[in-house]
Design a protein around this motif. Structure first.
Motif, short mmCIF file in Angstrom:
data_model
loop_
_atom_site.label_atom_id
_atom_site.label_comp_id
_atom_site.label_asym_id
_atom_site.label_seq_id
_atom_site.Cartn_x
_atom_site.Cartn_y
_atom_site.Cartn_z
N VAL A 214 90.73 52.19 50.57
CA VAL A 214 92.08 52.66 50.20
C VAL A 214 93.02 51.47 50.00
CG1 VAL A 214 94.10 53.89 51.09
CG2 VAL A 214 91.87 54.97 51.19
N GLN B 39 92.34 50.11 46.70
CA GLN B 39 92.93 50.95 45.65
C GLN B 39 94.43 50.72 45.52
OE1 GLN B 39 91.25 54.88 46.86
NE2 GLN B 39 90.97 55.08 44.67
N LEU C 27 96.30 49.56 42.19
CA LEU C 27 97.40 50.32 41.60
C LEU C 27 98.60 49.42 41.31
CD1 LEU C 27 98.30 53.26 40.86
CD2 LEU C 27 99.30 53.38 43.12
N TYR D 2 100.73 46.91 33.27
CA TYR D 2 101.27 47.88 32.31
C TYR D 2 102.70 47.51 31.92
CZ TYR D 2 103.54 52.22 30.83
OH TYR D 2 104.28 53.14 30.15
N LEU E 112 93.71 48.05 32.22
CA LEU E 112 94.02 49.41 32.69
C LEU E 112 92.78 50.29 32.79
CD1 LEU E 112 97.41 50.08 30.86
CD2 LEU E 112 96.99 49.15 33.12
N SER F 170 88.90 52.54 40.37
CA SER F 170 89.60 53.44 41.30
C SER F 170 88.84 54.77 41.43
CB SER F 170 91.02 53.68 40.80
OG SER F 170 91.79 54.29 41.80
N LEU G 298 87.21 56.38 44.78
CA LEU G 298 87.45 57.76 45.23
C LEU G 298 86.12 58.46 45.47
CD1 LEU G 298 89.32 60.19 45.72
CD2 LEU G 298 89.16 60.70 43.29
N ASN H 122 84.71 57.27 48.75
CA ASN H 122 85.44 57.87 49.87
C ASN H 122 85.05 59.32 50.06
OD1 ASN H 122 86.83 55.66 50.72
ND2 ASN H 122 88.62 56.05 49.46
N SER I 63 93.50 58.28 48.90
CA SER I 63 92.68 57.66 47.86
C SER I 63 92.76 58.47 46.57
CB SER I 63 91.25 57.59 48.38
OG SER I 63 90.36 57.22 47.38
N LEU I 64 92.73 59.79 46.72
CA LEU I 64 92.86 60.68 45.54
C LEU I 64 94.22 60.45 44.86
CD1 LEU I 64 91.90 63.12 43.81
CD2 LEU I 64 93.00 64.58 45.49
N PHE J 88 96.06 57.75 44.88
CA PHE J 88 96.06 56.46 44.18
C PHE J 88 95.30 56.57 42.87
CE2 PHE J 88 96.56 53.86 48.35
CZ PHE J 88 97.91 54.10 48.32
N THR J 89 94.21 57.32 42.88
CA THR J 89 93.43 57.47 41.65
C THR J 89 94.24 58.24 40.61
OG1 THR J 89 91.44 57.53 42.99
CG2 THR J 89 91.21 58.25 40.73
N GLN K 128 96.64 55.90 39.13
CA GLN K 128 95.95 54.98 38.21
C GLN K 128 95.71 55.65 36.85
OE1 GLN K 128 94.70 52.05 40.09
NE2 GLN K 128 94.83 51.16 38.09
N VAL K 129 95.25 56.89 36.89
CA VAL K 129 95.02 57.63 35.64
C VAL K 129 96.36 57.89 34.95
CG1 VAL K 129 94.15 59.80 34.68
CG2 VAL K 129 92.86 58.63 36.46
N ILE L 131 98.97 55.90 34.93
CA ILE L 131 99.34 54.66 34.21
C ILE L 131 98.59 54.59 32.88
CG2 ILE L 131 99.17 52.14 34.27
CD1 ILE L 131 99.57 52.28 37.27
N LEU L 132 97.31 54.95 32.94
CA LEU L 132 96.49 54.94 31.73
C LEU L 132 97.06 55.91 30.69
CD1 LEU L 132 93.89 53.39 31.11
CD2 LEU L 132 92.61 55.42 31.77
N GLN M 68 100.21 57.01 30.50
CA GLN M 68 101.49 56.47 30.01
C GLN M 68 101.24 55.41 28.94
OE1 GLN M 68 104.76 57.06 30.53
NE2 GLN M 68 104.19 58.88 31.67
#
Lengths: 75, 182
Positions: free
Chosen positions: A27, A30, A34, A41, A49, A56, A60, A63, B51-52, B54-55, B58-59, B61-62, B64
């Motif tokens: 975590v 991650q 981020l 970005y 990206l 990431s 997940l 985890n 963790s979910l 954060f993922t 991350q997606v 940002i992709l 955007q």
């Protein structure tokens, strides 16, 4: 009646601590990913990206797998 | 006589035997190791949910970035007349929409530069200092190079977004943003 686990209680405690440590490390990775992606970005650098999002997702998955294993100990 | 199964034992917090515990705890025993186990397992679950999140970020940002690319080329917009801005003078304008302030600076007779007016650290407005060749952010003493927009000092790490300028018939036009040189 509750079924017997294949591990003793003390062993399960060690396992949960180990898994928790791994999950925490992933975590934190991650979180770093981020912030680095957001920085890239905003700076207009698009090249990182997609790899960052893939890593990431893998984190997940790791985890979720570890949590799945943890709950599996009690079945 | 068989010894009790250690996994079935209820262990109180102080580790003493069941009969040595106060009456209330004998009536409502708490199995301490099991309690510790469950709390750590639940914390692990919470960390996996983090963790979910954060993922998802991350997606996001992709996504955007995908939207930003889809918007394509920015429009060409008239900014100001060349004669209206003296050497060392500045002009604030909005580009490409009405909520994005940019600042135009005339460096010499024929050189104009324009950047986003918000500092890349915490979005304070930057102040051009043509006499020293810097853009200064007064909030946290950030400094940018006036000719390139690159950060020179203070907390900012990213350059200011530079507006592509064109001069046509004594008028200055904004014609998109230049690629960031990070």
């Amino acid at each position: 009646m509750r079924g017997r686990s294949r591990f003793a209680r003390k062993q399960r405690m060690t396992i949960v601590m180990g898994i928790l440590s791994l999950v925490m490390i992933i975590v934190i990775l991650q979180l770093w990913l981020l912030t680095a992606s957001m920085n890239a970005y905003l700076g207009g650098d698009e090249s990182v990206l997609i790899p960052a999002a893939l890593v990431s997702l893998v984190c997940l998955g790791l985890n979720a797998g570890l949590l799945w294993y943890l709950y599996g100990l009690e079945r | 006589m068989t010894s009790p199964d250690p996994d079935r034992l209820i262990v109180p917090p102080d580790g003493r035997s069941h009969s040595e515990q106060p009456r209330w705890r004998q009536d409502f025993p708490i199995d301490w190791p099991q309690d510790n186990y469950v709390s750590r397992r639940d914390f692990t679950k919470f960390m996996v949910l983090t963790s979910l999140a954060f993922t998802v970020g991350q997606v996001g940002i992709l996504f955007q970035n995908f939207l930003r690319r889809r918007r394509g080329e920015l429009p060409i917009q008239e900014v100001v007349g060349v004669a209206e801005i003296p050497v060392g003078g500045t002009h604030v304008f909005n580009y490409p929409d009405a909520h994005t302030p940019r600042i135009l600076v005339r460096l010499d007779e024929s050189t104009f530069v324009a950047y986003e007016q918000q500092c890349t650290h915490l979005a304070c407005p930057v102040i051009p200092q043509p006499e020293t060749g810097h853009l200064h952010c007064p909030c946290h003493e950030g400094l940018f190079d006036l000719r390139t927009g690159q950060p020179l000092a203070g907390p900012p790490r990213r350059p200011l977004a530079r507006v592509r300028l064109e001069v046509r018939a004594d008028k200055i036009y904004a014609a998109g943003l230049e690629e960031a040189l990070t």
